[in-house]
Design a protein around this motif. Structure first.
Motif, short mmCIF file in Angstrom:
data_model
loop_
_atom_site.label_atom_id
_atom_site.label_comp_id
_atom_site.label_asym_id
_atom_site.label_seq_id
_atom_site.Cartn_x
_atom_site.Cartn_y
_atom_site.Cartn_z
N GLY A 151 -4.12 2.11 0.51
CA GLY A 151 -3.43 1.90 -0.76
C GLY A 151 -4.19 2.48 -1.92
N CYS B 87 -5.81 -1.77 2.65
CA CYS B 87 -6.21 -1.71 1.23
C CYS B 87 -6.86 -0.38 0.89
CB CYS B 87 -7.14 -2.86 0.91
SG CYS B 87 -6.36 -4.49 0.93
N ALA C 254 0.82 -1.21 0.00
CA ALA C 254 0.00 0.00 0.00
C ALA C 254 0.85 1.26 0.00
CB ALA C 254 -0.93 -0.01 1.21
#
Length: 452
Positions: free
Chosen positions: A448, A445, A146
């Protein structure tokens, strides 16, 4: 198997190196296989996303062969400098390369294991991985991906039902097997082993393999190889610094010649810009401290040059090594601008901004993650005074490469303090509660996506 066979492109290129580079091995027969983490994002890149859970556990817990790839698991042979002391008794001691395939970018990828059982290189070890170690590797690799660090990916984590005794954590503790997706598993130490044995033919064959299979270049020019590795490892060192990451064990057997970070043991993320911060409790001299990582990785690249000396004169090898510093400076500037969400301006201004950021972080003790969160897009909040004045002034000349419209920027920064890592593990160890772990992976996530 995948329903779209064209998306799955198996390979067995490692076998072309010959039997002197590895030992065929058999995976451990585990009491059970309980799937704990499955990375479908990574699996989609190699055509394995359609595997059912039973198929997944059969391939990545029982190591039933994937079609068209390696005939059997291979434990790779290598040497290495460990904390600057040469060790010729290394090799894959609790892992192996299980399969190869091409990803959606055309790169040759390896599926390698950690905790899959004993090999000829296990020495006195049991070849196993603790579940805690597997959880930590998933968290590290997800966070690094990320944050823009070139890293191996944790593809699978399966709990295996054994009780392990370890001296550095409460025992007995639970066991697991990890599968990582990597752009090669050839280390600097792989070359060192051949140089140690004075195997010039093997060195040349390995050089050609790496250039052909991992860099998509023809020939067996050792200077060209070193030049490429220096560039990739300089980028890795720079990305570590921008991420505030401390790997902890930057030995030559832990440096992949593709410049991809892997093998996460005692890692930590530095909370402040403290050059002396270390991750490994056994790094008594601070050899791999946060601020010494570029030096350590450069030193490792020097050992590759030494290993390649039987194939090339020293002057061109030295010239290739001498490029590390300039490439590192360019890469760390690019990495910090990326984390700030800024488009480059010009080389002189960019470097001045990065130096001002590093200086202010060091002098103020501000949190690394909080600063990059607050300053993303180039606007520094009013609370940043004093040493932050030069940074504020220089930021005014930059335009953002991405705005702050993503919902991530309306919350708090996603960070990885060691206390949170321990709390995630404690929930698993005490109550078998995986919710904090999965929530953290989801939060990583989301970060990221906001940074990308």
């Amino acid at each position: 198997m995948p329903t779209n066979p064209q998306a799955y492109r198996p390979a067995a290129r490692l076998e072309t190196l010959g039997a002197d580079f590895y030992d065929p091995v058999t995976a451990a027969d585990f009491p059970e296989t309980r799937l704990r983490f499955r990375n479908d994002r990574a699996a989609a890149e190699i055509g394995l996303q359609t595997l059912s859970e039973d198929e997944w556990c059969a391939h990545f817990g029982r190591f039933r062969p994937l079609p068209g790839t390696l005939a059997q698991p291979l434990a790779l042979r290598y040497h290495g400098h460990q904390f600057r002391h040469y060790n010729p008794d290394l090799g894959d001691g609790r892992g192996f390369t299980f399969a190869q395939m091409h990803d959606d970018r055309g790169r040759l990828m390896d599926l390698g294991t950690k905790g899959s059982g004993q090999t000829p290189w296990s020495r006195s070890g049991d070849g196993r991985l603790t579940l805690k170690g597997g959880v930590r590797e998933v968290l590290a690799s997800e966070m690094l991906e990320a944050l823009g660090v070139p890293t191996s990916r944790s593809l699978s984590l399966i709990e295996t039902g054994e009780a392990l005794d370890r001296g550095d954590e409460p025992s007995p503790t639970r066991s697991a097997v990890l599968v990582r997706l990597s752009h090669g598993h050839i280390r600097i130490g792989t070359f060192q082993r051949l140089a140690y044995a004075r195997d010039t033919a093997g060195l040349r064959a390995l050089t050609a393999y790496v250039l052909r299979e991992l860099y998509d270049e023809d020939g067996d020019d050792p200077v060209r190889l070193l030049t490429l590795v220096v560039a990739r490892t300089a980028r890795l060192a720079a990305r570590y610094m921008a991420a505030g990451f401390v790997h902890g064990v930057l030995n030559t057997d832990n440096i992949n010649v593709t410049g991809e970070s892997f093998d996460y043991g005692p890692w930590r993320f530095a909370q402040t810009w403290d050059p002396g911060f270390t991750a490994a409790y056994f790094d008594h001299q601070g050899l791999y401290a946060f601020g010494r990582q570029p030096e350590a990785i450069h030193w490792d690249a020097m050992q590759l040059a030494v290993a390649l000396r039987p194939l090339a004169d020293s002057d061109p090898l030295i010239a290739a090594l001498d490029g590390f510093a300039a490439q590192y400076q360019a890469e760390v500037t690019a990495a910090i601008l990326w984390r700030l969400g800024l488009a480059p301006h010009d080389a002189e201004s960019d470097r001045a901004l990065v130096q001002a950021v590093e200086r202010a972080l060091r002098e103020t003790g501000a949190g690394i993650d909080q600063f990059f969160f607050d300053a993303f897009g180039g606007t520094l909040p009013d609370g940043y005074g004093g040493p932050w004045g030069p940074v504020r002034g220089q930021l005014a000349a930059y335009r953002p490469r991405k705005d702050r419209a993503d919902p991530y920027w309306r919350g708090a920064p996603c960070a990885m303090p060691i206390d949170e890592v321990e709390a995630i593990w404690d929930a698993i160890a005490t109550d078998d509660d995986w919710a904090p772990f999965h929530a953290k992976v989801a939060a990583i996530c989301a970060m990221g996506a906001a940074l990308a």
